[in-house]
Design a protein around this motif. Structure first.
Motif, PDB file in Angstrom:
ATOM      1  N   ARG A   3      69.899  14.297  -3.375  1.00  0.00           N
ATOM      2  CA  ARG A   3      70.387  15.348  -4.085  1.00  0.00           C
ATOM      3  C   ARG A   3      70.708  16.520  -3.422  1.00  0.00           C
ATOM      4  NH1 ARG A   3      66.896  18.816  -5.357  1.00  0.00           N
ATOM      5  NH2 ARG A   3      65.328  17.251  -6.049  1.00  0.00           N
ATOM      6  N   ARG A   4      71.880  17.069  -3.259  1.00  0.00           N
ATOM      7  CA  ARG A   4      72.085  18.002  -2.129  1.00  0.00           C
ATOM      8  C   ARG A   4      71.674  19.680  -2.732  1.00  0.00           C
ATOM      9  NH1 ARG A   4      75.700  16.842   1.380  1.00  0.00           N
ATOM     10  NH2 ARG A   4      76.367  18.736   1.772  1.00  0.00           N
ATOM     11  N   THR A   5      71.578  19.914  -4.096  1.00  0.00           N
ATOM     12  CA  THR A   5      71.266  21.338  -4.502  1.00  0.00           C
ATOM     13  C   THR A   5      69.701  21.135  -4.782  1.00  0.00           C
ATOM     14  OG1 THR A   5      73.286  21.319  -5.726  1.00  0.00           O
ATOM     15  CG2 THR A   5      71.443  22.865  -6.526  1.00  0.00           C
ATOM     16  N   LYS A   6      69.215  22.222  -4.231  1.00  0.00           N
ATOM     17  CA  LYS A   6      67.601  22.310  -4.334  1.00  0.00           C
ATOM     18  C   LYS A   6      67.034  22.884  -5.437  1.00  0.00           C
ATOM     19  CE  LYS A   6      67.975  20.260  -0.148  1.00  0.00           C
ATOM     20  NZ  LYS A   6      67.032  20.831   1.003  1.00  0.00           N
ATOM     21  N   ILE A   7      65.849  22.420  -5.638  1.00  0.00           N
ATOM     22  CA  ILE A   7      65.135  22.858  -7.075  1.00  0.00           C
ATOM     23  C   ILE A   7      64.115  23.841  -6.460  1.00  0.00           C
ATOM     24  CG2 ILE A   7      63.893  22.105  -8.949  1.00  0.00           C
ATOM     25  CD1 ILE A   7      65.487  19.796  -8.971  1.00  0.00           C
ATOM     26  N   ALA A 324      60.892  19.274 -16.966  1.00  0.00           N
ATOM     27  CA  ALA A 324      61.919  20.441 -16.656  1.00  0.00           C
ATOM     28  C   ALA A 324      62.416  20.134 -15.305  1.00  0.00           C
ATOM     29  CB  ALA A 324      61.413  21.783 -16.738  1.00  0.00           C
ATOM     30  N   VAL A 325      61.765  19.861 -14.189  1.00  0.00           N
ATOM     31  CA  VAL A 325      62.249  19.451 -13.004  1.00  0.00           C
ATOM     32  C   VAL A 325      62.792  18.208 -12.893  1.00  0.00           C
ATOM     33  CG1 VAL A 325      61.448  18.959 -10.618  1.00  0.00           C
ATOM     34  CG2 VAL A 325      60.373  20.609 -11.638  1.00  0.00           C
ATOM     35  N   ALA A 326      62.481  17.480 -13.695  1.00  0.00           N
ATOM     36  CA  ALA A 326      63.164  16.066 -13.617  1.00  0.00           C
ATOM     37  C   ALA A 326      64.660  16.097 -14.371  1.00  0.00           C
ATOM     38  CB  ALA A 326      62.618  15.020 -14.628  1.00  0.00           C
ATOM     39  N   ALA A 327      64.651  16.985 -15.484  1.00  0.00           N
ATOM     40  CA  ALA A 327      66.006  17.272 -15.979  1.00  0.00           C
ATOM     41  C   ALA A 327      66.959  17.935 -15.268  1.00  0.00           C
ATOM     42  CB  ALA A 327      65.846  18.225 -17.426  1.00  0.00           C
ATOM     43  N   MET A 328      66.361  19.027 -14.417  1.00  0.00           N
ATOM     44  CA  MET A 328      67.374  19.718 -13.448  1.00  0.00           C
ATOM     45  C   MET A 328      67.659  18.885 -12.386  1.00  0.00           C
ATOM     46  SD  MET A 328      66.216  23.439 -11.909  1.00  0.00           S
ATOM     47  CE  MET A 328      67.095  24.397 -13.313  1.00  0.00           C
ATOM     48  N   ASP A 329      66.787  17.829 -12.045  1.00  0.00           N
ATOM     49  CA  ASP A 329      67.154  16.893 -10.909  1.00  0.00           C
ATOM     50  C   ASP A 329      68.503  16.045 -11.392  1.00  0.00           C
ATOM     51  OD1 ASP A 329      66.231  15.186  -8.473  1.00  0.00           O
ATOM     52  OD2 ASP A 329      66.428  14.075  -9.977  1.00  0.00           O
ATOM     53  N   GLY A 394      79.760  14.818   0.560  1.00  0.00           N
ATOM     54  CA  GLY A 394      78.857  14.020  -0.106  1.00  0.00           C
ATOM     55  C   GLY A 394      77.963  13.249   1.007  1.00  0.00           C
ATOM     56  N   VAL A 395      78.036  13.790   2.192  1.00  0.00           N
ATOM     57  CA  VAL A 395      77.294  13.072   3.271  1.00  0.00           C
ATOM     58  C   VAL A 395      76.054  13.788   3.551  1.00  0.00           C
ATOM     59  CG1 VAL A 395      77.267  12.440   5.915  1.00  0.00           C
ATOM     60  CG2 VAL A 395      79.527  12.371   4.324  1.00  0.00           C
ATOM     61  N   PRO A 396      74.958  13.097   3.442  1.00  0.00           N
ATOM     62  CA  PRO A 396      73.702  13.725   3.668  1.00  0.00           C
ATOM     63  C   PRO A 396      73.439  14.296   4.994  1.00  0.00           C
ATOM     64  CG  PRO A 396      73.264  11.488   3.250  1.00  0.00           C
ATOM     65  CD  PRO A 396      74.537  11.604   3.160  1.00  0.00           C
ATOM     66  N   GLY A 415      72.245  20.514   0.641  1.00  0.00           N
ATOM     67  CA  GLY A 415      72.575  19.218   1.377  1.00  0.00           C
ATOM     68  C   GLY A 415      71.654  18.748   2.588  1.00  0.00           C
ATOM     69  N   VAL A 416      70.763  19.670   2.739  1.00  0.00           N
ATOM     70  CA  VAL A 416      69.895  19.335   4.018  1.00  0.00           C
ATOM     71  C   VAL A 416      68.484  18.636   3.734  1.00  0.00           C
ATOM     72  CG1 VAL A 416      68.548  20.178   6.152  1.00  0.00           C
ATOM     73  CG2 VAL A 416      71.069  21.069   5.333  1.00  0.00           C
ATOM     74  N   CYS A 417      68.255  17.548   4.305  1.00  0.00           N
ATOM     75  CA  CYS A 417      67.021  17.144   4.077  1.00  0.00           C
ATOM     76  C   CYS A 417      66.095  17.115   5.340  1.00  0.00           C
ATOM     77  CB  CYS A 417      66.994  15.383   3.739  1.00  0.00           C
ATOM     78  SG  CYS A 417      65.472  14.605   3.625  1.00  0.00           S
ATOM     79  N   PRO A 418      65.012  18.104   5.267  1.00  0.00           N
ATOM     80  CA  PRO A 418      64.459  18.313   6.378  1.00  0.00           C
ATOM     81  C   PRO A 418      63.417  17.130   6.670  1.00  0.00           C
ATOM     82  CG  PRO A 418      63.594  19.751   4.563  1.00  0.00           C
ATOM     83  CD  PRO A 418      64.518  18.840   4.222  1.00  0.00           C
ATOM     84  N   VAL A 419      63.379  17.067   8.091  1.00  0.00           N
ATOM     85  CA  VAL A 419      62.368  15.852   8.706  1.00  0.00           C
ATOM     86  C   VAL A 419      61.569  16.200   9.617  1.00  0.00           C
ATOM     87  CG1 VAL A 419      62.125  13.460   9.142  1.00  0.00           C
ATOM     88  CG2 VAL A 419      63.971  13.902   7.756  1.00  0.00           C
ATOM     89  N   VAL A 420      60.307  16.547   9.482  1.00  0.00           N
ATOM     90  CA  VAL A 420      59.526  16.748  10.630  1.00  0.00           C
ATOM     91  C   VAL A 420      59.412  15.336  11.783  1.00  0.00           C
ATOM     92  CG1 VAL A 420      57.268  17.408  11.516  1.00  0.00           C
ATOM     93  CG2 VAL A 420      58.226  18.271   9.530  1.00  0.00           C
TER      94      VAL A 420
END
Length: 479
Positions: A3-7, A324-329, A394-396, A415-420
């Protein structure tokens, strides 16, 4: 599908069980909001700790947003807990009246300069606009009004002036103390309530920095004056929150949707983050499913290009916070399948001033025109992933960083997935290989997939991204 849009979800009494916070993260929470309008500092410190511990246990990077209360512009309390105001009746708001002595004729207020901010003919809106008063005259501390739209008025309801004009400062003494708490818990974002100009944002940033804070500044757009000064506020901020509740009361509910779209467009143009907030799934405070109108509201915000959508009372005090979070997701994922959410002409005609920005734009153009499965951005500051996140795709984007605070900050980037990630070496070939292996372990890529990698020649240098590579998984060339 990533998912690109953040919650953004607000923590509160309904989420104080650590198991619930864990379930919120599993359901898709990206940023935990701490609303300093409610609860003690100690309660918020504990909530931040639990959220971060729960995220770490799940291998997730979750940000923390501290939301300042701002000025209290409210009526006082009533002797009977509330009154019914009849249309045409006289009702007085008196700054010198006891805050707990309200009657059907008169009530006190926390806002002591109200008599100086109104004139005969001013319209005061109480309780999110449900009750409307017209000022007839001002006598000393008394603002004498006629009830235009009546109803049931209860304790501590908010006061707005239609069209704006209340002069309350954005930051109160209580906010200044809260900023110190935000700095102490290393909040990733600090939200300023009711800013009306860039100077309000700059003051909050200075106070946060002086207290040792390093997070981004969020400006909540909820005053008519903020709309008049919107570009200077956007430029001074890291994030813009379109706080549609108070804003709708001040400028009128019908004016909010086009303003929302205009602010999102402006923020993206200026490389700023946006959060769309207020009543997005409010029916889920009580119900286990959102209404069709709420689903459309969230989906339209996604299609507008917002970075994040926010839940307030739905998770803080609602009966179904995880649902609610699941629905938004679910709604965000489906909306993101539309073409307008995955293609962009953003900044195609712009001359870039920085090398790392040029690399970010070249990466996104390439990703959108080549069969690329993922982007790996090795970053120290998060600047390159921020620029990448401005381009619909559409590219993560997997933002790999050694800096935990940078990872938490990027939890709000669309669209950004942060990874330590710390490869423990400066050898470029090994870094490439380990970065791709990190994605393979996450199931994001497999043998034969094409991946774009961006990084700097010198590891550990902020703003030093100057390289873009296109590689094939399991067939990596030497650096």
């Amino acid at each position: 599908m990533l998912r690109r849009t953040k919650i953004v979800a607000t923590l509160g009494p309904a989420t104080d069980d650590p198991k619930v916070i864990g379930k919120l993260i599993d359901a898709g929470l990206d940023v935990a909001r701490l609303n300093f309008s409610h609860g003690t500092h100690e309660v918020h410190v504990n909530r931040a700790r639990v959220a971060r511990e729960s995220a770490e246990a799940r291998g997730r990077t979750v940000g923390v947003l501290v939301d300042l209360q701002g000025p209290k512009i409210r009526v006082g309390k009533f002797k009977e807990g509330g009154v019914v105001l009849e249309e045409g009746a006289t009702f007085i708001i008196d700054t010198d009246f006891p805050l707990d002595g309200g009657t059907v004729e008169r009530v006190g207020t926390t806002y002591k300069t109200l008599p100086q901010d109104v004139v005969p003919g001013s319209i005061l809106l109480l309780d999110d606009g449900r009750i409307s008063l017209q000022v007839e005259k001002v006598e000393g501390t008394r603002v004498i009004c006629r009830v235009v739209v009546g109803g049931h008025l209860t304790d501590n309801k908010g006061i707005n002036r239609q069209g704006g004009g209340l002069s309350a400062a954005a930051l109160t003494d209580a906010d200044r103390e809260a900023i110190k708490v935000a700095a102490a818990i290393k909040a990733d974002y600090l939200a300023v309530s009711f800013p009306s100009r860039a100077e309000d944002v700059e003051e909050a940033r200075r106070l946060f920095h002086d207290a040792g804070g390093h997070g981004g500044i969020v400006s909540k757009i909820e005053r008519a004056e903020a709309i008049e000064n919107i570009e200077e506020i956007v430029r001074a901020s890291d994030v813009i929150m379109i706080a549609r509740g108070d804003l709708a009361v001040e400028i009128g509910d019908a004016a909010v949707p086009p303003i929302q779209k205009r602010i999102i467009r402006m923020a993206r143009k200026l490389n700023k983050i946006t959060i769309t907030a207020t009543q997005m799934m409010e029916s889920m405070i009580e119900n286990s499913l959102p209404t069709r109108a709420e689903v459309s509201d969230v989906a339209n915000a996604v299609l507008d290009g917002t970075d994040a959508v926010m839940l307030s009372a739905e998770t803080a005090v609602g009966k179904h916070p995880v649902a609610a979070v699941a629905a938004m997701d679910r709604v965000c994922r489906v909306a993101e399948m539309e073409e307008e959410a995955t293609h962009s002409e953003h900044r195609m005609s712009v001359t870039f001033e920085r090398v790392d920005e040029a690399i970010a734009m070249a990466t996104m153009y390439t990703a959108n025109h080549l069969d690329v499965k993922a982007i790996i951005a090795l970053t120290e500051s998060g600047g390159t992933p921020l620029w990448m996140s401005r381009i619909s795709s559409g590219v993560p984007i997997y933002a790999l960083t050694r800096q935990l605070e940078t990872g938490r900050k990027m939890s709000l980037f669309r669209g950004v997935c942060p990874v330590v990630f710390d490869p423990g070496t400066s050898d470029h070939a090994i870094i490439n290989q380990e970065a791709v292996e990190e994605l393979r372990r996450r199931g994001a890529v497999r043998d034969g997939d094409q991946v774009i990698i961006t990084k700097g020649d010198l590891s550990g240098i902020m703003g030093g991204t100057n390289t873009m590579k296109i590689v094939t998984v399991s067939k990596l060339p030497a650096a």
